[in-house]
Design a protein around this motif. Structure first.
Motif, PDB file in Angstrom:
ATOM      1  N   GLU A  71    -110.114  35.288  63.663  1.00 59.49           N
ATOM      2  CA  GLU A  71    -108.467  35.516  63.377  1.00 59.49           C
ATOM      3  C   GLU A  71    -107.923  33.939  62.639  1.00 59.49           C
ATOM      4  OE1 GLU A  71    -104.509  35.274  66.186  1.00 59.49           O
ATOM      5  OE2 GLU A  71    -106.343  36.404  66.856  1.00 59.49           O
ATOM      6  N   GLY A  72    -108.426  33.015  62.727  1.00 60.61           N
ATOM      7  CA  GLY A  72    -107.902  31.858  62.471  1.00 60.61           C
ATOM      8  C   GLY A  72    -108.465  31.575  60.983  1.00 60.61           C
ATOM      9  N   THR A  73    -109.733  32.320  60.645  1.00 61.85           N
ATOM     10  CA  THR A  73    -110.120  32.106  59.107  1.00 61.85           C
ATOM     11  C   THR A  73    -109.292  33.120  58.327  1.00 61.85           C
ATOM     12  OG1 THR A  73    -112.448  31.810  60.134  1.00 61.85           O
ATOM     13  CG2 THR A  73    -111.914  32.871  57.913  1.00 61.85           C
ATOM     14  N   GLU A  74    -108.899  34.353  59.029  1.00 60.29           N
ATOM     15  CA  GLU A  74    -108.008  35.338  58.247  1.00 60.29           C
ATOM     16  C   GLU A  74    -106.472  34.674  57.905  1.00 60.29           C
ATOM     17  OE1 GLU A  74    -109.186  37.908  56.641  1.00 60.29           O
ATOM     18  OE2 GLU A  74    -111.095  37.404  57.687  1.00 60.29           O
ATOM     19  N   ARG A 123    -106.077  31.306  57.698  1.00 60.33           N
ATOM     20  CA  ARG A 123    -106.339  30.375  56.384  1.00 60.33           C
ATOM     21  C   ARG A 123    -106.444  31.309  55.022  1.00 60.33           C
ATOM     22  NH1 ARG A 123    -105.369  25.453  54.926  1.00 60.33           N
ATOM     23  NH2 ARG A 123    -107.668  24.545  53.874  1.00 60.33           N
ATOM     24  N   ILE A 124    -107.059  32.128  55.011  1.00 66.42           N
ATOM     25  CA  ILE A 124    -107.229  32.816  53.776  1.00 66.42           C
ATOM     26  C   ILE A 124    -106.050  33.240  53.283  1.00 66.42           C
ATOM     27  CG2 ILE A 124    -108.245  35.161  52.797  1.00 66.42           C
ATOM     28  CD1 ILE A 124    -110.689  34.663  54.607  1.00 66.42           C
ATOM     29  N   THR A 125    -105.157  33.789  54.137  1.00 66.45           N
ATOM     30  CA  THR A 125    -103.811  34.485  53.726  1.00 66.45           C
ATOM     31  C   THR A 125    -102.946  33.351  53.206  1.00 66.45           C
ATOM     32  OG1 THR A 125    -104.071  36.284  55.248  1.00 66.45           O
ATOM     33  CG2 THR A 125    -101.808  35.649  54.436  1.00 66.45           C
ATOM     34  N   ASP A 126    -103.002  32.345  53.971  1.00 65.14           N
ATOM     35  CA  ASP A 126    -102.112  30.944  53.623  1.00 65.14           C
ATOM     36  C   ASP A 126    -102.753  30.418  52.485  1.00 65.14           C
ATOM     37  OD1 ASP A 126    -100.176  28.968  54.600  1.00 65.14           O
ATOM     38  OD2 ASP A 126    -102.107  27.816  54.857  1.00 65.14           O
ATOM     39  N   LEU A 127    -104.056  30.307  52.368  1.00 69.15           N
ATOM     40  CA  LEU A 127    -104.455  29.544  51.128  1.00 69.15           C
ATOM     41  C   LEU A 127    -104.311  30.684  49.823  1.00 69.15           C
ATOM     42  CD1 LEU A 127    -107.917  27.647  51.725  1.00 69.15           C
ATOM     43  CD2 LEU A 127    -105.992  26.897  50.719  1.00 69.15           C
ATOM     44  N   HIS A 128    -104.224  31.808  49.869  1.00 65.69           N
ATOM     45  CA  HIS A 128    -104.057  32.615  48.862  1.00 65.69           C
ATOM     46  C   HIS A 128    -102.514  32.411  48.283  1.00 65.69           C
ATOM     47  CE1 HIS A 128    -103.069  36.137  46.580  1.00 65.69           C
ATOM     48  NE2 HIS A 128    -104.482  36.817  46.454  1.00 65.69           N
ATOM     49  N   SER A 129    -101.455  32.480  49.312  1.00 66.64           N
ATOM     50  CA  SER A 129    -100.162  32.188  49.010  1.00 66.64           C
ATOM     51  C   SER A 129     -99.990  30.961  48.578  1.00 66.64           C
ATOM     52  CB  SER A 129     -99.446  32.299  50.341  1.00 66.64           C
ATOM     53  OG  SER A 129     -98.130  32.148  50.098  1.00 66.64           O
ATOM     54  N   LYS A 130    -100.709  29.795  48.918  1.00 65.20           N
ATOM     55  CA  LYS A 130    -100.332  28.160  48.615  1.00 65.20           C
ATOM     56  C   LYS A 130    -101.018  27.972  47.188  1.00 65.20           C
ATOM     57  CE  LYS A 130     -99.496  26.313  53.080  1.00 65.20           C
ATOM     58  NZ  LYS A 130    -100.229  25.198  54.062  1.00 65.20           N
ATOM     59  N   LEU A 131    -102.240  28.878  47.012  1.00 61.45           N
ATOM     60  CA  LEU A 131    -102.952  28.597  45.690  1.00 61.45           C
ATOM     61  C   LEU A 131    -102.152  29.252  44.745  1.00 61.45           C
ATOM     62  CD1 LEU A 131    -106.573  28.518  47.142  1.00 61.45           C
ATOM     63  CD2 LEU A 131    -105.134  26.539  46.163  1.00 61.45           C
ATOM     64  N   LYS A 132    -101.264  30.236  44.937  1.00 63.96           N
ATOM     65  CA  LYS A 132    -100.705  31.119  43.859  1.00 63.96           C
ATOM     66  C   LYS A 132    -101.638  31.822  42.942  1.00 63.96           C
ATOM     67  CE  LYS A 132     -96.824  28.019  44.144  1.00 63.96           C
ATOM     68  NZ  LYS A 132     -95.784  27.025  43.522  1.00 63.96           N
ATOM     69  N   THR A 192    -114.740  36.053  46.124  1.00 66.07           N
ATOM     70  CA  THR A 192    -115.966  35.485  46.447  1.00 66.07           C
ATOM     71  C   THR A 192    -115.733  34.268  47.241  1.00 66.07           C
ATOM     72  OG1 THR A 192    -116.824  36.216  44.266  1.00 66.07           O
ATOM     73  CG2 THR A 192    -117.995  34.426  45.262  1.00 66.07           C
ATOM     74  N   VAL A 193    -114.646  33.499  47.224  1.00 68.79           N
ATOM     75  CA  VAL A 193    -114.089  32.366  47.934  1.00 68.79           C
ATOM     76  C   VAL A 193    -114.230  32.901  49.573  1.00 68.79           C
ATOM     77  CG1 VAL A 193    -112.670  30.626  48.422  1.00 68.79           C
ATOM     78  CG2 VAL A 193    -113.252  30.902  45.980  1.00 68.79           C
ATOM     79  N   THR A 194    -113.377  34.081  49.588  1.00 73.57           N
ATOM     80  CA  THR A 194    -112.902  34.559  50.907  1.00 73.57           C
ATOM     81  C   THR A 194    -114.126  34.976  51.808  1.00 73.57           C
ATOM     82  OG1 THR A 194    -112.336  36.604  50.055  1.00 73.57           O
ATOM     83  CG2 THR A 194    -110.423  35.034  50.290  1.00 73.57           C
ATOM     84  N   GLU A 195    -115.250  35.519  51.089  1.00 75.08           N
ATOM     85  CA  GLU A 195    -116.359  36.004  51.522  1.00 75.08           C
ATOM     86  C   GLU A 195    -117.430  34.682  52.206  1.00 75.08           C
ATOM     87  OE1 GLU A 195    -118.387  38.221  48.662  1.00 75.08           O
ATOM     88  OE2 GLU A 195    -117.077  40.012  48.670  1.00 75.08           O
TER      89      GLU A 195
END
Length: 109
Positions: free
Chosen positions: A1-4, A6-15, A26-29
């Motif tokens: 859950e924490g990983t998901e 973080r993935i969602t948060d980074l996707h948004s923040k990294l635009k 590939t990064v998320t895998e």
């Protein structure tokens, strides 16, 4: 859950844009693989904790540290192409995000 999260948060923040989605995947895998490996070794350590000798405990901790280092190397290998594909603004943003991650880690020590 924490990983998901973080993935969602980074996707948004990294635009991450559409052209970068394949690299992002590939990064998320790798993030998921690293999280699973750490969870598995932590659970194994926890199950054995009551019966561990000092040497067993140190060996187990060493294995966790090595796994973490290996995971960071693998993450770097997959994050580098994504970073290189980013615009200058995205790179500047990523630099700030990851610098902030180090500050967050210091606060939790």
């Amino acid at each position: 859950e924490g990983t998901e999260t973080r993935i969602t948060d980074l996707h948004s923040k990294l635009k991450i844009n559409d052209a970068q989605e394949a690299l992002w995947k590939t990064v998320t895998e790798e993030m998921r693989n690293n999280a699973k490996a750490m969870k598995d070794v932590a659970e194994s350590r926890e199950k054995k904790a009551k019966d561990m000798s000092a040497l067993d405990d140190l060996k187990s901790y060493s294995e966790i540290a090595s796994l973490h280092a290996d995971g960071m190397k693998k993450f770097l290998d997959v994050f580098t192409p994504l970073y290189n594909a980013m615009s200058d603004d995205q790179k500047k943003n990523a630099d700030e995000i990851f610098r902030g991650h180090k500050e967050t880690m210091k606060k939790h020590k």
